[in-house]
Write an enzyme that holds these catalytic residues in place. Structure first.
Site, PDB file in Angstrom:
ATOM      1  CB  ALA A 156      10.500  -2.950  16.956  1.00  0.00           C
ATOM      2  CB  CYS A 157       9.740   2.414  15.598  1.00  0.00           C
ATOM      3  SG  CYS A 157       9.382   2.132  13.844  1.00  0.00           S
ATOM      4  CG  ASN A 158       3.364   2.882  16.044  1.00  0.00           C
ATOM      5  OD1 ASN A 158       2.868   2.119  16.860  1.00  0.00           O
ATOM      6  ND2 ASN A 158       2.650   3.573  15.178  1.00  0.00           N
TER       7      ASN A 158
END
Length: 141
Positions: free
Chosen positions: A84-86
């Site tokens: 995951a990232c933002n």
């Protein structure tokens, strides 16, 4: 993009935040947070591994040239990873690179950490605005 890269992108498995939470809670998955260190330090999922996929530079964003080496120093190619990232863009690219490198069980978390926070999964009392990073690709809630 060659045919093999296109094929890999087609097989990236993207899951929503609730499916990700279920995998993290019950299936032995680990959370690989590919946001910058600054974003990660703002707030993150408990027990997350932070390895940035991109760095912010004065010239713009630059891909972390050591990304795969850094991941391989803490994960095996058989580890089960929620990436995951933002908002989901960097994590999708990271999943593509991981699959091309031979990782076999990676899931891209749709909506990223912002969706995690928006769905009440952060589990702390901070206001959402303090935990998330504004993203031009994701509308503010």
């Amino acid at each position: 993009m060659d045919a093999s890269e296109s094929h890999i992108q087609e097989i990236v498995s993207t899951i929503d935040v609730h499916a990700a939470k279920n995998l993290l809670d019950s299936s032995g998955f680990r959370y690989l947070d590919v946001r910058t260190v600054e974003e990660y330090n703002k707030s993150h999922v408990e027990n997350a591994i932070n390895i940035p996929y991109l760095f912010k530079t004065p010239e713009g964003r630059l891909k972390n040239p050591e990304f795969l080496d850094q991941v391989s120093s803490v994960c095996t190619k058989d580890d089960q990873l929620v990436v995951a990232c933002n908002s989901g863009g960097r994590s999708f690219m990271a999943c593509t690179d991981l699959l091309q490198a031979g990782y076999t069980n990676v899931k891209n978390m749709d909506g990223g950490y912002s969706a995690w926070v928006d769905n009440g999964l952060a589990g702390n009392d901070k206001p959402a605005e303090e935990m998330k990073t504004v993203c031009k690709f994701r509308p503010t809630v």
